[in-house]
Design a protein around this motif. Structure first.
Motif, PDB file in Angstrom:
ATOM      1  N   UNK A 528       0.631  -1.219   0.069  1.00 41.88           N
ATOM      2  CA  UNK A 528       0.026   0.207   0.131  1.00 41.88           C
ATOM      3  C   UNK A 528       0.950   1.449  -0.062  1.00 41.88           C
ATOM      4  N   UNK A 529       1.922   1.136   0.589  1.00 45.76           N
ATOM      5  CA  UNK A 529       2.769   2.520   0.891  1.00 45.76           C
ATOM      6  C   UNK A 529       3.544   2.564  -0.406  1.00 45.76           C
ATOM      7  N   UNK A 530       3.745   1.454  -0.960  1.00 45.54           N
ATOM      8  CA  UNK A 530       4.577   1.525  -2.248  1.00 45.54           C
ATOM      9  C   UNK A 530       3.685   2.028  -3.376  1.00 45.54           C
ATOM     10  N   UNK A 531       2.419   1.499  -3.333  1.00 45.39           N
ATOM     11  CA  UNK A 531       1.579   1.990  -4.430  1.00 45.39           C
ATOM     12  C   UNK A 531       1.131   3.388  -4.118  1.00 45.39           C
ATOM     13  N   UNK A 532       1.080   3.925  -3.052  1.00 50.50           N
ATOM     14  CA  UNK A 532       0.628   5.456  -2.776  1.00 50.50           C
ATOM     15  C   UNK A 532       1.867   6.417  -3.300  1.00 50.50           C
ATOM     16  N   UNK A 533       2.962   5.864  -2.918  1.00 49.09           N
ATOM     17  CA  UNK A 533       4.251   6.605  -3.506  1.00 49.09           C
ATOM     18  C   UNK A 533       4.220   6.550  -4.875  1.00 49.09           C
ATOM     19  N   UNK A 534       3.815   5.284  -5.568  1.00 46.70           N
ATOM     20  CA  UNK A 534       3.935   5.354  -7.365  1.00 46.70           C
ATOM     21  C   UNK A 534       2.702   6.285  -7.555  1.00 46.70           C
ATOM     22  N   UNK A 535       1.653   6.361  -6.906  1.00 48.24           N
ATOM     23  CA  UNK A 535       0.800   7.149  -7.265  1.00 48.24           C
ATOM     24  C   UNK A 535       0.933   8.622  -7.159  1.00 48.24           C
ATOM     25  N   UNK A 536       1.520   9.198  -6.182  1.00 48.61           N
ATOM     26  CA  UNK A 536       2.233  10.525  -5.942  1.00 48.61           C
ATOM     27  C   UNK A 536       3.037  10.826  -7.073  1.00 48.61           C
ATOM     28  N   UNK A 537       3.738   9.741  -7.385  1.00 46.16           N
ATOM     29  CA  UNK A 537       4.918  10.212  -8.432  1.00 46.16           C
ATOM     30  C   UNK A 537       4.168  10.238  -9.810  1.00 46.16           C
ATOM     31  N   UNK A 538       3.342   9.356 -10.033  1.00 46.52           N
ATOM     32  CA  UNK A 538       2.573   9.576 -11.126  1.00 46.52           C
ATOM     33  C   UNK A 538       1.610  10.843 -11.314  1.00 46.52           C
ATOM     34  N   UNK A 539       1.119  11.064 -10.198  1.00 51.47           N
ATOM     35  CA  UNK A 539       0.381  12.435 -10.240  1.00 51.47           C
ATOM     36  C   UNK A 539       1.266  13.505 -10.310  1.00 51.47           C
ATOM     37  N   UNK A 540       2.371  13.570  -9.969  1.00 51.01           N
ATOM     38  CA  UNK A 540       3.429  14.601 -10.150  1.00 51.01           C
ATOM     39  C   UNK A 540       3.843  14.551 -11.726  1.00 51.01           C
ATOM     40  N   UNK A 542       2.315  13.284 -14.061  1.00 55.61           N
ATOM     41  CA  UNK A 542       1.044  13.690 -14.894  1.00 55.61           C
ATOM     42  C   UNK A 542       0.783  15.322 -14.944  1.00 55.61           C
ATOM     43  N   UNK A 543       1.150  15.885 -13.620  1.00 53.13           N
ATOM     44  CA  UNK A 543       0.963  17.512 -13.516  1.00 53.13           C
ATOM     45  C   UNK A 543       1.992  17.980 -14.500  1.00 53.13           C
ATOM     46  N   UNK A 544       3.281  17.552 -14.405  1.00 51.72           N
ATOM     47  CA  UNK A 544       4.221  18.264 -15.337  1.00 51.72           C
ATOM     48  C   UNK A 544       3.922  17.864 -16.824  1.00 51.72           C
ATOM     49  N   UNK A 545       3.500  16.686 -17.169  1.00 49.96           N
ATOM     50  CA  UNK A 545       2.956  16.541 -18.497  1.00 49.96           C
ATOM     51  C   UNK A 545       2.102  17.412 -19.012  1.00 49.96           C
ATOM     52  N   UNK A 546       0.985  17.244 -18.194  1.00 53.04           N
ATOM     53  CA  UNK A 546      -0.095  18.299 -18.490  1.00 53.04           C
ATOM     54  C   UNK A 546       0.464  19.721 -18.661  1.00 53.04           C
ATOM     55  N   UNK A 547       1.598  20.155 -17.832  1.00 51.51           N
ATOM     56  CA  UNK A 547       1.955  21.622 -17.909  1.00 51.51           C
ATOM     57  C   UNK A 547       2.764  21.781 -19.160  1.00 51.51           C
ATOM     58  N   UNK A 548       3.465  20.844 -19.268  1.00 52.86           N
ATOM     59  CA  UNK A 548       4.468  20.653 -20.807  1.00 52.86           C
ATOM     60  C   UNK A 548       3.504  20.772 -21.839  1.00 52.86           C
ATOM     61  N   UNK A 549       2.354  20.088 -21.958  1.00 53.89           N
ATOM     62  CA  UNK A 549       1.348  20.124 -22.781  1.00 53.89           C
ATOM     63  C   UNK A 549       0.617  21.418 -23.301  1.00 53.89           C
ATOM     64  N   UNK A 550       0.350  22.053 -22.034  1.00 53.53           N
ATOM     65  CA  UNK A 550      -0.285  23.333 -22.012  1.00 53.53           C
ATOM     66  C   UNK A 550       0.577  24.342 -22.695  1.00 53.53           C
ATOM     67  N   UNK A 551       2.090  24.247 -22.215  1.00 55.57           N
ATOM     68  CA  UNK A 551       2.908  25.043 -22.520  1.00 55.57           C
ATOM     69  C   UNK A 551       3.275  24.917 -24.274  1.00 55.57           C
ATOM     70  N   UNK A 552       3.264  23.905 -24.438  1.00 53.91           N
ATOM     71  CA  UNK A 552       3.491  23.420 -25.892  1.00 53.91           C
ATOM     72  C   UNK A 552       2.330  24.308 -26.751  1.00 53.91           C
ATOM     73  N   UNK A 553       1.061  23.712 -26.317  1.00 59.44           N
ATOM     74  CA  UNK A 553      -0.035  24.239 -26.989  1.00 59.44           C
ATOM     75  C   UNK A 553      -0.074  25.608 -27.174  1.00 59.44           C
ATOM     76  N   UNK A 554       0.269  26.499 -26.009  1.00 62.31           N
ATOM     77  CA  UNK A 554       0.309  27.830 -26.134  1.00 62.31           C
ATOM     78  C   UNK A 554       1.317  28.423 -26.658  1.00 62.31           C
ATOM     79  N   UNK A 555       2.724  27.771 -26.810  1.00 65.99           N
ATOM     80  CA  UNK A 555       3.514  28.095 -27.873  1.00 65.99           C
ATOM     81  C   UNK A 555       3.270  27.907 -29.141  1.00 65.99           C
ATOM     82  N   UNK A 556       2.697  26.768 -29.517  1.00 70.39           N
ATOM     83  CA  UNK A 556       2.112  26.595 -31.023  1.00 70.39           C
ATOM     84  C   UNK A 556       1.121  27.750 -31.576  1.00 70.39           C
TER      85      UNK A 556
END
Length: 729
Positions: A528-540, A542-556
């Motif tokens: 459970x602790x392992x998957x919670x850490x994995x979920x937090x890392x995946x969430x981080x 995902x947020x970075x990826x969303x930010x990167x995609x949003x920045x790319x969309x803005x730049x495009x």
């Protein structure tokens, strides 16, 4: 036996349940009666309220009527006041009218007086009715509150009993299910045991018939051929040498060692008790350093000073008895000569106790007659007097039975072997009695010492001496409690062994299940602790990826607005990046793993981040729950199978043990049979040898007889010849 105990427990619980059910019915009936009484009281209160309202309305109407009458009286008085001056002026002319007005006034006065009296009476009735109504209402309200409180208490009791009944019913149902399962297994085992018993009984019957026939034959041969019986005379039986058993000797030496340790502890405690009692006599109730003690206590102290000469030989006698028991000797009551010496030492100590008992009782009486003795202390002294008499009596009883045990060593016929067990039982009972007496002495002396320590004249020397005496009494109590081991009957021991094996098996199985469950819980917590850490890392991520995609969309989007005006390599690169990002967004993304397959397709619009997060999270959680349930199911099945296999292995081991025991019994029976056959053959051979010897002897006797006859014939012939010769001469 276990099923019978469980059946008895079940019947007891059923009886308790029926009793509680009957009590529940009574409580329910009481609650219903109280509710009916409460409803009746509420109805009475409602009727009283209605009557009160009716009286209030009558009061209001009477008050209104009184007001009307008062107004009318005022008007009449005004008219009278107006008519009086006129009457004075027209006395002569209006005599007839004045008479008329006088009559009307008298009528009005009477009517007014009646109305006033009626109004007063109604006021009194209303006041009394109001007071009575208030009193009744207060009583009814208090009674209603009491009844409501009692009803609430009864309802709480009923709820508690109902809950208890439900728990009891559930427990009984569980016990019933367990008992049914256990009864089925016991029935199966009983059937197997019956079959096995029938087989063994059949084999035993055959063996018994065979052995009985051979025994009868052997007995007939022995009775015919062996007339000598060496156990016929009891005086010769005393010369029989008993068999030597090393295990028996070791056991007897162990028992003698335990008895030696007990006697050593007893001797130490008795020495301390008598010595500290002598020291106490010297300081209480009169201190010998300040004043002279009484002649009685002087004599008592002199006797107590000799206690070592009576107590020490007990330890020496038991030590000599222990040393006389070795592995090379044969230890029975007839050979334990040293037990007689110990009995004599115990007898001398009993004489010492008898000698000091009167002085001890008189010394306690002297303490009671002292001015320092309170009523509580006097009561404790009387109790100690009784305890000392009991202690001497217990020692006398113990010495009697020890003397009986020592009797066979000097007089073999003094105690029958059949009475050995009863004498030993009485020795144990005497030791039990000694332990009880010492507990009473310890209790009473502790109370006595506590009271004496609270006296204003108690010295430190007295307190210390009392503590020493109390410690010696406690040592005597503890020493007397050591040999009080209860024996368990053989049948009960076998039943306890079966219960112990089954409980040990179930306890071991449950302990293993608990251990496995704890290990699983710890593993699941780690996962459970392992998957919670994995979920937090995946969430981080995902947020970075969303930010990167949003920045790319803005730049495009900015690049598309500026691209036509600028024709440079950077614009081309921006367009290429836009196409690549658009292509990356529009292409479906496949994620394949052990948890499942996720597919995300993108159109012209960017999907919602939160909905995508929820979708991934729900998918992972569903998959984890599914795998966890499968894992738990598999673990539970494996634990169940393991427990069944373990129980079967235990039963198999017990069956193997019983088989081995039966095999051993069969071997022993076969050996007995072969031994009897050998004895029978040897007896038969000896009988045949004897017959052959007798036939040979008869043949030899016949030969000798024939020879003698021949000799007689020859003698007769010779005598006849001689007689003929004599006649011829």
């Amino acid at each position: 036996m276990a099923s019978a105990e469980l059946q008895g427990k079940y019947q007891k619980l059923a009886q308790e349940y029926s009793k509680l059910r009957a009590q529940n019915q009574v409580l329910k009936k009481g609650v219903v009666d109280e509710q009916a009484n409460s409803a009746a009281l509420k109805e009475q209160l409602k009727m009283k309220d209605q009557s009160l309202r009716k009286l209030q309305q009558e009061m209001d109407s009477l008050t209104f009527r009184n007001l009307q009458l008062a107004k009318r009286v005022e008007l009449l008085q005004d008219e009278l006041a107006v008519s009086e001056p006129r009457g004075k002026k027209n006395k002569k002319s209006g005599e007839s009218s004045s008479q008329l007005s006088q009559e009307q006034k008298s009528v009005f006065d009477e009517d007014l007086q009646k109305k006033i009296e009626e109004n007063e009476r109604l006021h009194i009735q209303f006041f009394e009715a109001d007071e009575q109504h208030k009193h009744v209402e207060a009583e009814l309200r208090s009674r209603l509150a009491t009844l409501e409180m009692e009803a609430a208490q009864h309802q709480a009791v009923v709820d508690g009993l109902t809950r208890k009944y439900m728990e009891t019913i559930e427990k009984l149902q569980n016990d019933k299910a367990k008992l049914e399962v256990k009864s089925q297994t016991l029935e199966k085992e009983a059937k197997e045991c019956r079959l096995r018993t029938e087989e063994c009984q059949l084999q035993l019957k055959n063996l018994h018939e065979d052995l009985s026939g051979r025994l009868e034959e052997s007995l007939s041969i022995i009775s015919e051929k062996v007339p000598f019986n060496d156990t016929k005379y009891s005086q010769y039986n005393a010369l029989n040498v008993p068999l030597h058993n090393r295990r028996h000797q070791l056991k007897m030496r162990d028992i003698a060692g335990q008895a030696l340790a007990f006697v050593q502890d007893l001797v130490t405690a008795l020495l301390n008790f008598h010595t500290y009692t002598e020291q106490r006599i010297q300081i209480f109730p009169i201190d010998s350093a300040i004043d002279t003690i009484s002649p009685l206590n002087q004599k008592f102290s002199q006797y107590l000073h000799e206690n070592a000469s009576y107590v020490r030989p007990l330890e020496e006698g038991m030590l000599h008895l222990f040393e006389s028991i070795t592995e090379d000797t044969v230890t029975v009551l007839e050979t334990t000569v040293k037990l007689k010496t110990f009995s004599e030492h115990l007898t001398s100590y009993i004489c010492f106790l008898r000698k000091i008992l009167p002085y001890q009782l008189k010394s306690l009486e002297e303490e009671c007659e002292s001015s320092l003795c309170t009523s509580a202390l006097r009561a404790r002294n009387l109790e100690l007097s009784q305890d000392m008499r009991k202690m001497t009596a217990v020692f006398e009883k113990l010495q009697t039975y020890v003397g009986l045990l020592a009797l066979p060593s000097t007089e073999p016929d003094g105690l029958l072997r059949t009475n050995y067990s009863s004498v030993l039982t009485n020795v144990g009972a005497a030791l039990h009695g000694f332990h009880d007496v010492m507990k009473d002495i310890s209790k009473h002396y502790n109370q006595k010492a506590t009271i004496e320590h609270e006296l204003p004249t108690a010295t430190q020397k007295l307190i210390t001496t009392n503590d020493c005496i109390l410690s010696s009494v406690v040592a005597l109590t503890n020493g007397a409690g050591k040999p009080l081991l209860e024996s368990v009957p053989y049948e009960e021991a076998l039943a306890n062994r079966r219960v112990l094996l089954s409980s040990t098996e179930s306890r071991e199985g449950l302990a293993q299940q608990v251990q496995q469950s704890l290990e699983k819980i710890s593993k699941l917590e780690q996962e459970k602790e392992h998957w919670m850490l994995e979920a937090q890392l995946a969430k981080i991520k995902l947020e970075k990826e969303n930010q990167r995609i949003a920045d790319k969309l803005k730049s495009t989007s900015i690049g598309q607005g500026v691209g036509p005006a600028q024709e440079n390599p950077t614009g081309v690169n921006a367009g290429g990046q836009e196409e690549a990002s658009t292509k990356a967004v529009l292409e479906p993304i496949h994620s394949t793993s052990l948890i499942g397959i996720l597919t995300r397709t993108s159109d012209n619009e960017v999907p919602d981040v939160e909905s995508r997060e929820d979708l991934i999270k729900n998918h992972y959680m569903a998959r984890i729950v599914e795998l966890t349930s499968q894992l738990q199911l598999a673990d539970s099945k494996s634990v169940h199978f393991y427990a069944e296999c373990r129980a079967l292995s235990k039963r198999l081991a017990l069956a193997e043990k019983s088989k081995e025991a039966l095999t051993e019994e069969m071997k022993v029976a076969g050996q007995n049979i072969s031994r009897l056959q050998d004895e029978l053959t040897t007896t038969k051979r000896s009988y045949e040898d004897q017959l052959s010897m007798m036939s040979d002897h008869l043949c030899s006797m016949n030969e000798t007889l024939s020879k003698q006859r021949e000799e007689i014939d020859t003698l007769k012939m010779s005598s006849k010849g001689n007689s003929k010769k004599n006649k011829s001469r």
